[in-house]
Design a protein around this motif. Sequence first.
Motif, PDB file in Angstrom:
ATOM      1  N   ALA A 112       0.903  -1.216  -0.079  1.00 33.64           N
ATOM      2  CA  ALA A 112       0.089   0.058  -0.121  1.00 33.64           C
ATOM      3  C   ALA A 112       0.794   1.225   0.118  1.00 33.64           C
ATOM      4  O   ALA A 112       0.613   2.325  -0.886  1.00 33.64           O
ATOM      5  CB  ALA A 112      -0.805   0.242   1.157  1.00 33.64           C
ATOM      6  N   ALA A 113       1.835   1.376   0.904  1.00 38.95           N
ATOM      7  CA  ALA A 113       2.847   2.262   0.862  1.00 38.95           C
ATOM      8  C   ALA A 113       3.434   2.667  -0.507  1.00 38.95           C
ATOM      9  O   ALA A 113       3.593   3.782  -0.991  1.00 38.95           O
ATOM     10  CB  ALA A 113       3.878   2.212   1.825  1.00 38.95           C
ATOM     11  N   ALA A 114       3.951   1.537  -1.258  1.00 43.05           N
ATOM     12  CA  ALA A 114       4.333   1.729  -2.479  1.00 43.05           C
ATOM     13  C   ALA A 114       3.204   2.318  -3.397  1.00 43.05           C
ATOM     14  O   ALA A 114       3.794   3.259  -4.294  1.00 43.05           O
ATOM     15  CB  ALA A 114       5.076   0.311  -2.927  1.00 43.05           C
ATOM     16  N   ALA A 115       2.210   1.721  -3.537  1.00 40.19           N
ATOM     17  CA  ALA A 115       1.311   2.560  -4.336  1.00 40.19           C
ATOM     18  C   ALA A 115       0.971   3.664  -3.823  1.00 40.19           C
ATOM     19  O   ALA A 115       0.804   4.442  -4.974  1.00 40.19           O
ATOM     20  CB  ALA A 115      -0.048   1.384  -4.193  1.00 40.19           C
ATOM     21  N   ARG A 116       0.649   4.079  -2.840  1.00 38.01           N
ATOM     22  CA  ARG A 116       0.703   5.508  -2.271  1.00 38.01           C
ATOM     23  C   ARG A 116       1.713   6.270  -2.723  1.00 38.01           C
ATOM     24  O   ARG A 116       1.396   7.574  -3.284  1.00 38.01           O
ATOM     25  CB  ARG A 116       0.270   5.549  -0.900  1.00 38.01           C
ATOM     26  CG  ARG A 116      -0.085   7.164  -0.453  1.00 38.01           C
ATOM     27  CD  ARG A 116      -1.310   7.567  -1.063  1.00 38.01           C
ATOM     28  NE  ARG A 116      -2.437   6.815  -0.621  1.00 38.01           N
ATOM     29  CZ  ARG A 116      -3.741   7.011  -1.103  1.00 38.01           C
ATOM     30  NH1 ARG A 116      -3.771   7.819  -2.067  1.00 38.01           N
ATOM     31  NH2 ARG A 116      -4.738   6.161  -0.716  1.00 38.01           N
ATOM     32  N   LEU A 117       2.887   5.712  -2.698  1.00 39.48           N
ATOM     33  CA  LEU A 117       3.999   6.985  -3.067  1.00 39.48           C
ATOM     34  C   LEU A 117       4.261   7.093  -4.598  1.00 39.48           C
ATOM     35  O   LEU A 117       4.311   7.989  -5.058  1.00 39.48           O
ATOM     36  CB  LEU A 117       5.234   6.356  -2.707  1.00 39.48           C
ATOM     37  CG  LEU A 117       6.527   6.884  -2.580  1.00 39.48           C
ATOM     38  CD1 LEU A 117       6.518   8.263  -2.063  1.00 39.48           C
ATOM     39  CD2 LEU A 117       7.760   6.063  -2.213  1.00 39.48           C
ATOM     40  N   SER A 118       3.851   5.918  -5.401  1.00 45.50           N
ATOM     41  CA  SER A 118       3.814   6.136  -6.686  1.00 45.50           C
ATOM     42  C   SER A 118       2.330   6.949  -7.104  1.00 45.50           C
ATOM     43  O   SER A 118       2.807   7.841  -7.942  1.00 45.50           O
ATOM     44  CB  SER A 118       3.528   4.791  -7.492  1.00 45.50           C
ATOM     45  OG  SER A 118       3.511   4.876  -8.770  1.00 45.50           O
ATOM     46  N   GLY A 119       1.411   7.100  -6.516  1.00 46.42           N
ATOM     47  CA  GLY A 119       0.284   7.824  -6.888  1.00 46.42           C
ATOM     48  C   GLY A 119       0.761   9.290  -6.564  1.00 46.42           C
ATOM     49  O   GLY A 119       0.277  10.280  -7.434  1.00 46.42           O
ATOM     50  N   LEU A 120       1.259   9.524  -5.349  1.00 44.95           N
ATOM     51  CA  LEU A 120       1.530  10.796  -5.025  1.00 44.95           C
ATOM     52  C   LEU A 120       2.527  11.668  -5.775  1.00 44.95           C
ATOM     53  O   LEU A 120       2.353  12.961  -6.323  1.00 44.95           O
ATOM     54  CB  LEU A 120       1.869  11.178  -3.642  1.00 44.95           C
ATOM     55  CG  LEU A 120       0.909  10.824  -2.564  1.00 44.95           C
ATOM     56  CD1 LEU A 120       1.059  10.758  -1.117  1.00 44.95           C
ATOM     57  CD2 LEU A 120      -0.302  12.082  -2.679  1.00 44.95           C
ATOM     58  N   THR A 121       3.585  10.966  -6.102  1.00 49.30           N
ATOM     59  CA  THR A 121       4.525  11.569  -7.147  1.00 49.30           C
ATOM     60  C   THR A 121       4.538  11.263  -8.578  1.00 49.30           C
ATOM     61  O   THR A 121       5.185  11.853  -9.247  1.00 49.30           O
ATOM     62  CB  THR A 121       5.894  10.983  -6.630  1.00 49.30           C
ATOM     63  OG1 THR A 121       6.070   9.434  -6.920  1.00 49.30           O
ATOM     64  CG2 THR A 121       6.244  11.054  -5.082  1.00 49.30           C
ATOM     65  N   GLN A 122       3.572  10.594  -9.046  1.00 47.17           N
ATOM     66  CA  GLN A 122       3.640  10.080 -10.306  1.00 47.17           C
ATOM     67  C   GLN A 122       4.698   9.467 -11.115  1.00 47.17           C
ATOM     68  O   GLN A 122       5.198  10.062 -12.166  1.00 47.17           O
ATOM     69  CB  GLN A 122       3.059  11.417 -11.127  1.00 47.17           C
ATOM     70  CG  GLN A 122       1.688  11.871 -10.663  1.00 47.17           C
ATOM     71  CD  GLN A 122       0.438  10.551 -11.262  1.00 47.17           C
ATOM     72  OE1 GLN A 122       0.416  10.553 -12.442  1.00 47.17           O
ATOM     73  NE2 GLN A 122       0.013  10.083 -10.114  1.00 47.17           N
ATOM     74  N   THR A 123       5.490   8.884 -10.270  1.00 46.55           N
ATOM     75  CA  THR A 123       6.649   8.234 -10.784  1.00 46.55           C
ATOM     76  C   THR A 123       6.518   6.768 -10.348  1.00 46.55           C
ATOM     77  O   THR A 123       5.488   6.116  -9.523  1.00 46.55           O
ATOM     78  CB  THR A 123       7.890   8.730  -9.791  1.00 46.55           C
ATOM     79  OG1 THR A 123       7.932   8.512  -8.386  1.00 46.55           O
ATOM     80  CG2 THR A 123       8.366  10.117 -10.213  1.00 46.55           C
ATOM     81  N   ALA A 124       7.487   5.745 -10.780  1.00 46.75           N
ATOM     82  CA  ALA A 124       7.456   4.413 -10.264  1.00 46.75           C
ATOM     83  C   ALA A 124       8.199   4.546  -8.663  1.00 46.75           C
ATOM     84  O   ALA A 124       9.160   5.454  -8.533  1.00 46.75           O
ATOM     85  CB  ALA A 124       8.330   3.642 -11.242  1.00 46.75           C
ATOM     86  N   SER A 125       7.724   3.682  -7.675  1.00 44.86           N
ATOM     87  CA  SER A 125       7.922   3.575  -6.476  1.00 44.86           C
ATOM     88  C   SER A 125       8.888   2.355  -6.239  1.00 44.86           C
ATOM     89  O   SER A 125       8.502   1.349  -6.950  1.00 44.86           O
ATOM     90  CB  SER A 125       6.821   3.848  -5.701  1.00 44.86           C
ATOM     91  OG  SER A 125       6.079   2.639  -5.507  1.00 44.86           O
ATOM     92  N   LEU A 126       9.702   2.398  -5.419  1.00 45.28           N
ATOM     93  CA  LEU A 126      10.593   1.096  -5.025  1.00 45.28           C
ATOM     94  C   LEU A 126      10.524   1.076  -3.683  1.00 45.28           C
ATOM     95  O   LEU A 126      10.887   2.111  -2.867  1.00 45.28           O
ATOM     96  CB  LEU A 126      12.093   1.513  -5.544  1.00 45.28           C
ATOM     97  CG  LEU A 126      12.050   2.037  -6.783  1.00 45.28           C
ATOM     98  CD1 LEU A 126      13.697   2.472  -7.326  1.00 45.28           C
ATOM     99  CD2 LEU A 126      12.006   0.865  -7.928  1.00 45.28           C
ATOM    100  N   ILE A 127      10.535  -0.133  -3.060  1.00 45.02           N
ATOM    101  CA  ILE A 127      10.896  -0.379  -1.656  1.00 45.02           C
ATOM    102  C   ILE A 127      11.537  -1.596  -1.654  1.00 45.02           C
ATOM    103  O   ILE A 127      11.448  -2.612  -2.201  1.00 45.02           O
ATOM    104  CB  ILE A 127       9.320  -0.707  -1.023  1.00 45.02           C
ATOM    105  CG1 ILE A 127       8.512   0.638  -1.065  1.00 45.02           C
ATOM    106  CG2 ILE A 127       9.550  -1.181   0.707  1.00 45.02           C
ATOM    107  CD1 ILE A 127       7.180   0.580  -0.086  1.00 45.02           C
ATOM    108  N   VAL A 128      12.660  -1.573  -0.877  1.00 41.79           N
ATOM    109  CA  VAL A 128      13.490  -2.679  -0.353  1.00 41.79           C
ATOM    110  C   VAL A 128      13.005  -3.236   1.022  1.00 41.79           C
ATOM    111  O   VAL A 128      13.200  -2.390   1.984  1.00 41.79           O
ATOM    112  CB  VAL A 128      15.021  -2.374  -0.543  1.00 41.79           C
ATOM    113  CG1 VAL A 128      15.742  -3.595  -0.083  1.00 41.79           C
ATOM    114  CG2 VAL A 128      15.272  -2.162  -2.227  1.00 41.79           C
ATOM    115  N   THR A 129      12.953  -4.243   1.315  1.00 36.91           N
ATOM    116  CA  THR A 129      12.652  -4.771   2.530  1.00 36.91           C
ATOM    117  C   THR A 129      13.257  -6.203   2.885  1.00 36.91           C
ATOM    118  O   THR A 129      13.672  -6.743   1.861  1.00 36.91           O
ATOM    119  CB  THR A 129      11.003  -5.078   2.797  1.00 36.91           C
ATOM    120  OG1 THR A 129      10.753  -5.243   4.123  1.00 36.91           O
ATOM    121  CG2 THR A 129      10.448  -5.848   1.732  1.00 36.91           C
ATOM    122  N   GLN A 130      13.399  -6.502   4.022  1.00 37.41           N
ATOM    123  CA  GLN A 130      14.108  -7.754   4.428  1.00 37.41           C
ATOM    124  C   GLN A 130      13.171  -8.908   4.216  1.00 37.41           C
ATOM    125  O   GLN A 130      11.799  -8.692   4.477  1.00 37.41           O
ATOM    126  CB  GLN A 130      14.388  -7.858   5.900  1.00 37.41           C
ATOM    127  CG  GLN A 130      15.739  -6.840   6.135  1.00 37.41           C
ATOM    128  CD  GLN A 130      16.010  -6.911   7.596  1.00 37.41           C
ATOM    129  OE1 GLN A 130      15.143  -7.029   8.400  1.00 37.41           O
ATOM    130  NE2 GLN A 130      17.377  -7.018   7.801  1.00 37.41           N
TER     131      GLN A 130
END
Length: 341
Positions: A112-130
């Motif tokens: 959800a955070a990745a989708a929200r970040l992409s939507g707000l910035t109109q870019t591709a979002s990236l999340i690296v997690t363990q």
Amino acid sequence: MPVLNDIDERSRDVFRRLVETYLATGEPVGSRTLSHDSQIAVSAATVRNIMADLTDMGLLHAPHISAGRLPTELGLRLFVDGLMQVGDLSPEERQAIEAEAASGAAGDLLEAAAARLSGLTQTASLIVTQKSDAPLRQIEFVRTSPGKALVVMVFEDGKVENRAINVPDDLPPSALVAAGNYLNARLRGRNLNETRAGILAEIEENRAELDELASRLVRDGVADIAGDDNWQLIVRGRGHLLDESVQDIERVRMLLDDLEQKRDVIELLTAARDGEGVKVFIGSENRLFSLSGSSVIAAPYRDENRKIVGVLGVIGPTRLNYARVVPIVDYTAEVLSRMLK
């Protein structure tokens, strides 16, 4: 490398307004445009002289002889580090980010955070997690395209992970089902890393009741998803990268190809774990995206013990609206850290 102390105040104003105008329009900026800017209030001739000096310093360049000027990567770095006026988030943007607190499990939260970040910035979002080390509840192989399949893993802690793997082009649906059934029988309630060696040994010794294609799928799949790399990558909003103008299509194609190099993307993002706050990587400053001329804005997020457990960010052209995107990335990392407590 030029520093702010090398540039007088009037030249700084001209340079700052030129970069801001370029980031807003994506077009070369001419002296006439800047001379009409009320924040500068100097003649076109003076602006031309200043632009010539900034070009000699390597901060500006002309795409062709008759055009205005564009900032170089060096110029963008100087702007981001010393001249950019970072905006504040609107109450609506803060609320949109914080609304993800209602998401359930940690895996859903990251998606959800990745989708929200992409939507707000109109870019591709990236999340690296363990990667999760919880016991598995279910695993399934899903064909996505010729030569590609998705491994969907549901863990006992509710986290869901999706990994793309390569598969034979002629792989029948029955092999996907057989591989999933085989692994579910051996992995349910157990940690994948703990059972990896035994499964691979059974496959190699031909003790598994699987045909050749299903055996290959299990072997390659287990080797990939339970490898030594302890990080996984989530990418959302690739479609935003296709919103570029026609002349940027080749750059976008290269960028999309780069994003498939997951290990390299993870290596770049994990570099943002060092230190505090947001990191900005511009163009050739990072090896992976140097050819596509892209920028990455990233920030670490933490667990309840303030330990860094991942990195989130966005990627787009060097003509990103840095002043707007930087605080969005920063606040998203802050809120995500708060949610993981």
